[in-house]
Design a protein around this motif. Sequence first.
Motif, PDB file in Angstrom:
ATOM      1  N   ALA A  24       0.771  -1.159   0.017  1.00  0.00           N
ATOM      2  CA  ALA A  24      -0.043  -0.091   0.040  1.00  0.00           C
ATOM      3  C   ALA A  24       0.849   1.014   0.039  1.00  0.00           C
ATOM      4  O   ALA A  24       0.539   2.246  -0.749  1.00  0.00           O
ATOM      5  CB  ALA A  24      -0.921   0.116   1.168  1.00  0.00           C
ATOM      6  N   LEU A  25       2.086   1.183   0.852  1.00  0.00           N
ATOM      7  CA  LEU A  25       2.801   2.309   0.883  1.00  0.00           C
ATOM      8  C   LEU A  25       3.590   2.518  -0.631  1.00  0.00           C
ATOM      9  O   LEU A  25       3.806   3.927  -1.130  1.00  0.00           O
ATOM     10  CB  LEU A  25       3.923   2.270   2.034  1.00  0.00           C
ATOM     11  N   ILE A  26       3.945   1.553  -1.092  1.00  0.00           N
ATOM     12  CA  ILE A  26       4.598   1.789  -2.541  1.00  0.00           C
ATOM     13  C   ILE A  26       3.405   2.178  -3.608  1.00  0.00           C
ATOM     14  O   ILE A  26       3.721   3.161  -4.356  1.00  0.00           O
ATOM     15  CB  ILE A  26       5.073   0.145  -3.056  1.00  0.00           C
ATOM     16  N   VAL A  27       2.216   1.634  -3.258  1.00  0.00           N
ATOM     17  CA  VAL A  27       1.064   2.405  -4.481  1.00  0.00           C
ATOM     18  C   VAL A  27       0.967   3.716  -4.060  1.00  0.00           C
ATOM     19  O   VAL A  27       0.697   4.563  -5.107  1.00  0.00           O
ATOM     20  CB  VAL A  27      -0.226   1.349  -3.752  1.00  0.00           C
ATOM     21  N   LEU A  28       0.715   4.153  -2.774  1.00  0.00           N
ATOM     22  CA  LEU A  28       0.699   5.579  -2.571  1.00  0.00           C
ATOM     23  C   LEU A  28       1.884   6.336  -2.982  1.00  0.00           C
ATOM     24  O   LEU A  28       1.589   7.771  -3.606  1.00  0.00           O
ATOM     25  CB  LEU A  28       0.480   5.587  -0.899  1.00  0.00           C
ATOM     26  N   ALA A  29       3.079   5.915  -2.917  1.00  0.00           N
ATOM     27  CA  ALA A  29       4.286   6.631  -3.364  1.00  0.00           C
ATOM     28  C   ALA A  29       4.235   6.756  -5.128  1.00  0.00           C
ATOM     29  O   ALA A  29       4.360   7.806  -5.450  1.00  0.00           O
ATOM     30  CB  ALA A  29       5.519   5.908  -3.002  1.00  0.00           C
ATOM     31  N   VAL A  30       3.710   5.684  -5.653  1.00  0.00           N
ATOM     32  CA  VAL A  30       3.575   5.577  -7.162  1.00  0.00           C
ATOM     33  C   VAL A  30       2.413   6.642  -7.505  1.00  0.00           C
ATOM     34  O   VAL A  30       2.738   7.350  -8.517  1.00  0.00           O
ATOM     35  CB  VAL A  30       3.443   4.389  -7.522  1.00  0.00           C
ATOM     36  N   ALA A  31       1.430   6.654  -6.641  1.00  0.00           N
ATOM     37  CA  ALA A  31       0.368   7.463  -7.260  1.00  0.00           C
ATOM     38  C   ALA A  31       0.633   8.881  -7.183  1.00  0.00           C
ATOM     39  O   ALA A  31      -0.221   9.512  -7.839  1.00  0.00           O
ATOM     40  CB  ALA A  31      -0.968   7.003  -6.157  1.00  0.00           C
TER      41      ALA A  31
END
Length: 339
Positions: A24-31
């Motif tokens: 989820a943290l990776i997705v938020l960073a990519v988003a």
Amino acid sequence: MNPDVVPALVIAALVAGAVGLVGALIVLAVARRRPAVAAALGPLVVIAALGGGLAVSIQAMVLPDAAVSAVLWLLAAAVPSALVVGLVLALRTQRLGADRAAAVAARERDAAAESRRREVVAWISHDLRTPLASMRALAEAAEDGVAAPEDAIRGIRSEVGRMSAMVADLLDYSRLHAPGVRLESEVVDVGDVVSDVLASAAPIARAAEVRLEGKVQGDAVAIVDPREVSRAVENLVLNGIRHTAAGGTVRTDVASGADGGIVVSVVDGCGGIPEADLPRVFEPGWRGTPSRTPGAGGGTGTGLSIVQRVAELHGGACWVENVNGGCRFTLRLPGASSR
């Protein structure tokens, strides 16, 4: 439930939660930079979290072999579905982002257009007030016997001419910016158009003690609206005359570009424009002077804006740059061979 498997299940749950949290943290960073990619990664994070928990369960031998095989097959089967769902979400997110960007850009354009409209109305109101005040003063002077009637009439006629030119500028500006404006294009020799403009501007140049020069190089045939192009070139030439000191020269050259376009350049002796002001030269109503008082030539300050609009309607461009002792205004039009 067998109490012996509870610690293993807790560990599996913690691992699944940790994998999911990291994902989820990776997705938020990519988003933050690539929302579409983040949307595609979302379903895969869920699969990864389940896989992590399952791996721990298998290591602890909490699940029987048959159950492990079944879950592995289910996870393997879920991966393509997750990819499809992620792809659909990515495309939808990308489309929503594009629509939002277009809506924001449209609002900004509308706000900018409204701001320009307000400025133009304010500037025009100021500019029209000047000849009206002059006519009133002349009429009152003639009425009081301070000025001879023939002198007052001559002055009033001059101010009426200035107002007529202002109204013509406003009508042209409004017409060219109206929705659905259409050009009456035909095959035209731009060199002939420029020659006619220079001939009509010659008396004004003589009165201002400014020399007019020009030259046509190569084939200058284009499919354009001759009336609009003539008005644009006339605005550039008159603008050059207005801002060139007595004894100076305004030179207008016509040449065919390497890409088949036609280039009309007008070089004046205005002394140059401050670099900070160059981006504003084509704004309607802007003259670059704090006073906003019209000069001897009058006008509403929409001449260069009209030139830019004529270029845009023809699929061309217009720009300005400083040269030694003055400015070069360039009007580029598509040539007949480039269409």
